[in-house]
Design a protein around this motif. Structure first.
Motif, PDB file in Angstrom:
ATOM      1  N   LEU A 177      -4.994 -13.108   8.032  1.00 31.04           N
ATOM      2  CA  LEU A 177      -4.456 -13.007   6.676  1.00 31.04           C
ATOM      3  C   LEU A 177      -5.295 -12.058   5.819  1.00 31.04           C
ATOM      4  O   LEU A 177      -4.759 -11.288   5.008  1.00 31.04           O
ATOM      5  CB  LEU A 177      -4.408 -14.389   6.026  1.00 31.04           C
ATOM      6  CG  LEU A 177      -3.479 -15.412   6.681  1.00 31.04           C
ATOM      7  CD1 LEU A 177      -3.565 -16.747   5.939  1.00 31.04           C
ATOM      8  CD2 LEU A 177      -2.040 -14.915   6.702  1.00 31.04           C
ATOM      9  N   MET A 178      -6.623 -12.086   5.989  1.00 30.51           N
ATOM     10  CA  MET A 178      -7.489 -11.181   5.239  1.00 30.51           C
ATOM     11  C   MET A 178      -7.207  -9.724   5.595  1.00 30.51           C
ATOM     12  O   MET A 178      -7.234  -8.838   4.730  1.00 30.51           O
ATOM     13  CB  MET A 178      -8.960 -11.509   5.535  1.00 30.51           C
ATOM     14  CG  MET A 178      -9.434 -12.850   5.039  1.00 30.51           C
ATOM     15  SD  MET A 178     -11.104 -13.209   5.644  1.00 30.51           S
ATOM     16  CE  MET A 178     -11.268 -14.936   5.204  1.00 30.51           C
ATOM     17  N   THR A 179      -6.919  -9.469   6.869  1.00 30.71           N
ATOM     18  CA  THR A 179      -6.619  -8.108   7.297  1.00 30.71           C
ATOM     19  C   THR A 179      -5.323  -7.614   6.680  1.00 30.71           C
ATOM     20  O   THR A 179      -5.234  -6.476   6.208  1.00 30.71           O
ATOM     21  CB  THR A 179      -6.535  -8.049   8.834  1.00 30.71           C
ATOM     22  OG1 THR A 179      -7.783  -8.486   9.392  1.00 30.71           O
ATOM     23  CG2 THR A 179      -6.236  -6.639   9.318  1.00 30.71           C
ATOM     24  N   VAL A 180      -4.312  -8.462   6.682  1.00 31.96           N
ATOM     25  CA  VAL A 180      -3.046  -8.090   6.052  1.00 31.96           C
ATOM     26  C   VAL A 180      -3.251  -7.859   4.555  1.00 31.96           C
ATOM     27  O   VAL A 180      -2.743  -6.888   3.975  1.00 31.96           O
ATOM     28  CB  VAL A 180      -1.986  -9.178   6.297  1.00 31.96           C
ATOM     29  CG1 VAL A 180      -0.718  -8.884   5.506  1.00 31.96           C
ATOM     30  CG2 VAL A 180      -1.667  -9.278   7.786  1.00 31.96           C
ATOM     31  N   ASP A 181      -4.015  -8.736   3.914  1.00 31.41           N
ATOM     32  CA  ASP A 181      -4.293  -8.576   2.487  1.00 31.41           C
ATOM     33  C   ASP A 181      -5.056  -7.284   2.221  1.00 31.41           C
ATOM     34  O   ASP A 181      -4.830  -6.609   1.207  1.00 31.41           O
ATOM     35  CB  ASP A 181      -5.088  -9.777   1.985  1.00 31.41           C
ATOM     36  CG  ASP A 181      -5.332  -9.718   0.488  1.00 31.41           C
ATOM     37  OD1 ASP A 181      -4.374  -9.468  -0.267  1.00 31.41           O
ATOM     38  OD2 ASP A 181      -6.488  -9.900   0.062  1.00 31.41           O
ATOM     39  N   SER A 182      -5.961  -6.913   3.119  1.00 29.78           N
ATOM     40  CA  SER A 182      -6.701  -5.653   2.984  1.00 29.78           C
ATOM     41  C   SER A 182      -5.750  -4.469   2.963  1.00 29.78           C
ATOM     42  O   SER A 182      -5.910  -3.534   2.165  1.00 29.78           O
ATOM     43  CB  SER A 182      -7.703  -5.511   4.132  1.00 29.78           C
ATOM     44  OG  SER A 182      -8.419  -4.303   4.049  1.00 29.78           O
ATOM     45  N   ALA A 183      -4.747  -4.500   3.838  1.00 28.50           N
ATOM     46  CA  ALA A 183      -3.756  -3.414   3.862  1.00 28.50           C
ATOM     47  C   ALA A 183      -2.939  -3.392   2.578  1.00 28.50           C
ATOM     48  O   ALA A 183      -2.664  -2.323   2.009  1.00 28.50           O
ATOM     49  CB  ALA A 183      -2.841  -3.575   5.072  1.00 28.50           C
ATOM     50  N   VAL A 184      -2.554  -4.565   2.091  1.00 27.98           N
ATOM     51  CA  VAL A 184      -1.781  -4.634   0.852  1.00 27.98           C
ATOM     52  C   VAL A 184      -2.599  -4.092  -0.315  1.00 27.98           C
ATOM     53  O   VAL A 184      -2.100  -3.306  -1.143  1.00 27.98           O
ATOM     54  CB  VAL A 184      -1.344  -6.091   0.576  1.00 27.98           C
ATOM     55  CG1 VAL A 184      -0.718  -6.217  -0.807  1.00 27.98           C
ATOM     56  CG2 VAL A 184      -0.366  -6.566   1.647  1.00 27.98           C
ATOM     57  N   ARG A 185      -3.871  -4.476  -0.383  1.00 25.74           N
ATOM     58  CA  ARG A 185      -4.743  -3.976  -1.448  1.00 25.74           C
ATOM     59  C   ARG A 185      -4.861  -2.460  -1.399  1.00 25.74           C
ATOM     60  O   ARG A 185      -4.839  -1.773  -2.431  1.00 25.74           O
ATOM     61  CB  ARG A 185      -6.134  -4.606  -1.332  1.00 25.74           C
ATOM     62  CG  ARG A 185      -6.202  -6.087  -1.667  1.00 25.74           C
ATOM     63  CD  ARG A 185      -7.551  -6.667  -1.258  1.00 25.74           C
ATOM     64  NE  ARG A 185      -7.589  -8.101  -1.451  1.00 25.74           N
ATOM     65  CZ  ARG A 185      -8.390  -8.717  -2.324  1.00 25.74           C
ATOM     66  NH1 ARG A 185      -9.197  -8.008  -3.088  1.00 25.74           N
ATOM     67  NH2 ARG A 185      -8.375 -10.030  -2.434  1.00 25.74           N
ATOM     68  N   HIS A 186      -4.999  -1.923  -0.187  1.00 27.10           N
ATOM     69  CA  HIS A 186      -5.120  -0.474  -0.044  1.00 27.10           C
ATOM     70  C   HIS A 186      -3.882   0.238  -0.570  1.00 27.10           C
ATOM     71  O   HIS A 186      -3.976   1.209  -1.332  1.00 27.10           O
ATOM     72  CB  HIS A 186      -5.352  -0.118   1.424  1.00 27.10           C
ATOM     73  CG  HIS A 186      -5.264   1.357   1.699  1.00 27.10           C
ATOM     74  ND1 HIS A 186      -6.287   2.216   1.393  1.00 27.10           N
ATOM     75  CD2 HIS A 186      -4.268   2.115   2.225  1.00 27.10           C
ATOM     76  CE1 HIS A 186      -5.940   3.448   1.730  1.00 27.10           C
ATOM     77  NE2 HIS A 186      -4.722   3.410   2.238  1.00 27.10           N
ATOM     78  N   HIS A 187      -2.712  -0.238  -0.188  1.00 31.30           N
ATOM     79  CA  HIS A 187      -1.485   0.439  -0.588  1.00 31.30           C
ATOM     80  C   HIS A 187      -1.153   0.217  -2.065  1.00 31.30           C
ATOM     81  O   HIS A 187      -0.337   0.951  -2.630  1.00 31.30           O
ATOM     82  CB  HIS A 187      -0.325  -0.009   0.306  1.00 31.30           C
ATOM     83  CG  HIS A 187      -0.430   0.523   1.703  1.00 31.30           C
ATOM     84  ND1 HIS A 187      -0.268   1.855   2.002  1.00 31.30           N
ATOM     85  CD2 HIS A 187      -0.718  -0.091   2.885  1.00 31.30           C
ATOM     86  CE1 HIS A 187      -0.428   2.044   3.304  1.00 31.30           C
ATOM     87  NE2 HIS A 187      -0.706   0.877   3.855  1.00 31.30           N
ATOM     88  N   ARG A 188      -1.811  -0.747  -2.689  1.00 28.66           N
ATOM     89  CA  ARG A 188      -1.670  -0.941  -4.128  1.00 28.66           C
ATOM     90  C   ARG A 188      -2.752  -0.218  -4.912  1.00 28.66           C
ATOM     91  O   ARG A 188      -2.843  -0.353  -6.132  1.00 28.66           O
ATOM     92  CB  ARG A 188      -1.694  -2.435  -4.466  1.00 28.66           C
ATOM     93  CG  ARG A 188      -0.442  -3.187  -4.009  1.00 28.66           C
ATOM     94  CD  ARG A 188      -0.527  -4.656  -4.382  1.00 28.66           C
ATOM     95  NE  ARG A 188       0.719  -5.369  -4.063  1.00 28.66           N
ATOM     96  CZ  ARG A 188       0.879  -6.680  -4.219  1.00 28.66           C
ATOM     97  NH1 ARG A 188      -0.113  -7.427  -4.704  1.00 28.66           N
ATOM     98  NH2 ARG A 188       2.023  -7.240  -3.905  1.00 28.66           N
ATOM     99  N   GLY A 189      -3.603   0.527  -4.196  1.00 34.89           N
ATOM    100  CA  GLY A 189      -4.659   1.288  -4.865  1.00 34.89           C
ATOM    101  C   GLY A 189      -5.884   0.489  -5.201  1.00 34.89           C
ATOM    102  O   GLY A 189      -6.680   0.893  -6.056  1.00 34.89           O
TER     103      GLY A 189
END
Length: 404
Positions: A364-376
């Motif tokens: 879940l942390m990895t998926v959240d990391s990707a979401v954070r990246h794409h949200r800037g």
């Protein structure tokens, strides 16, 4: 065989391969050797070392870490440079006060100002500190984080290892704090997963098959740093420790990485939120910011870590003996490989079967990391956000710079 049994059997095959074919990553025997006092006294000359400590808003942990550096029992010339990276909590003043109070190795406190475009904050601080250190002509640089406490013989053992084995970079994975409930659950798995990704034996072999370092404690030969062009050559790296080791090795240097005895992180992560942010900050960078790799990683982690307990429980409930047996066997191998790391962290053996739950959190942390990246918001750390494309910006400046 049922579909569930096939998935469980495949997971079991993967775990047998991880057990035997992944450099025995689960063992914890890659440590610096301890030499007898007589052998230490026979060295005719001890090379000069400058310790470089990048620090940003570290007033909470410096009283627990900096005195241990100043108190190093090192027979050769040594000094400490603390680089105050734009702190707002009095980090620089506190460091100078600690040096006056405790004495020991001479301390210099400097500040490089805000990082230039294309630099992460830590590497910008290291650039400034390493330049100042190299002006003193040391043979080695010790790059260590502000939250790392060192045993009195830590520097001496690092230098001994570099000299005796001809290594250009010697790094130790600091023993992280495991005081709170979430630290006990998450931290040993963090180091276990790192070792699985970068097996220490493969890194340290005569013919290495992997390259990595642990940024909290890196002893670096000065001429190797110059040959590799660091830190300039890695200025945009979010995972700077692994990138540093690769740069040194690419320049012909020899690298060693192991678990630490007497090098401890004193930074607290009392709640899940703090640990979550720590992992999510760089997890997507580890996947090279690739959605394709992420799409492959998520089901891969599920197959390896979640299928075994799921198949075991579901198989027992449904009377599917094959699924229950294969899932249980894979789960047992998984837990068995986790036991050495739990012993290293002095955690009870019966927590080993909980590894799938911790792996699910990391997924879940990895998926959240990707979401954070794409949200800037990727790589956010102490008021700065790393864009993942070589840029580093401070808090609210990120959106204006990138038009988001």
């Amino acid at each position: 065989m049922s579909t569930l049994a096939w998935f469980a059997s495949f997971s079991l095959v993967v775990w047998v391969w991880l057990l035997l074919g992944r450099g025995f990553f689960w063992r914890t025997d890659q440590r610096l050797p301890r030499r007898a006092a007589r052998a230490r006294g026979e060295r005719a000359r001890w090379p000069g070392v400058v310790v470089v400590v990048p620090a940003r808003d570290e007033a909470e942990v410096l009283p627990l870490s900096l005195p241990s550096l100043l108190a190093q029992d090192y027979p050769g010339p040594a000094s400490v440079v603390l680089v105050d990276d734009g702190s707002t909590d009095g980090t620089g003043r506190l460091a100078a006060g600690l040096a006056r109070r405790y004495g020991g190795l001479p301390l210099s406190v400097v500040s490089p100002g805000e990082p230039e475009p294309g630099w992460t904050g830590k590497l910008w601080a290291l650039r400034h500190g390493m330049a100042l250190a190299r002006a003193r002509g040391p043979e080695f640089l010790l790059l260590t984080d502000a939250d790392i406490a060192h045993a009195p013989d830590s520097l001496r053992r690092l230098v001994e290892a570099a000299l005796d084995d001809g290594r250009d970079l010697v790094s130790q994975m600091a023993r992280l704090r495991v005081a709170s409930f979430w630290e006990r659950l998450v931290v040993p798995a963090f180091v276990y997963f790192f070792a699985q990704l970068y097996p220490f034996r493969w890194i340290n072999a005569a013919r290495p098959r992997a390259t990595a370092a642990a940024g909290g404690c890196v002893l670096l030969r000065t001429e190797a740093a110059v040959a590799a062009g660091v830190p300039d050559s890695i200025r945009a790296a979010l995972i700077d420790d692994v990138t540093l080791a690769r740069a040194v090795r690419a320049a012909g240097g020899r690298v060693w990485l192991g678990l630490a005895d007497g090098v401890d992180s004193v930074r607290p992560y009392p709640g899940l939120g703090e640990l979550w942010r720590m992992v999510a900050r760089s997890a997507y960078a580890q996947l090279r910011y690739s959605p394709v790799v992420l799409v492959g990683t998520v089901p891969g982690l599920a197959l390896v870590y979640l299928v075994p307990p799921g198949a075991c429980v579901a198989g027992l409930a449904a009377g599917d003996a094959a699924a229950a047996w294969a899932g249980g066997a894979a789960w047992a191998v998984m837990a068995g490989t986790y036991l050495p790391m739990l012993r290293y962290y002095r955690r009870p053996w019966w927590t080993a079967p909980l590894l799938p739950f911790t792996a699910f959190l990391y997924l879940l942390m990895t998926v959240d990391s990707a979401v954070r990246h794409h949200r800037g918001r990727g790589g956010a750390w102490k008021g700065r956000t790393h864009a993942g494309n070589g840029a580093a910006a401070t808090g609210g400046e990120f959106a204006s710079r990138h038009g988001e």
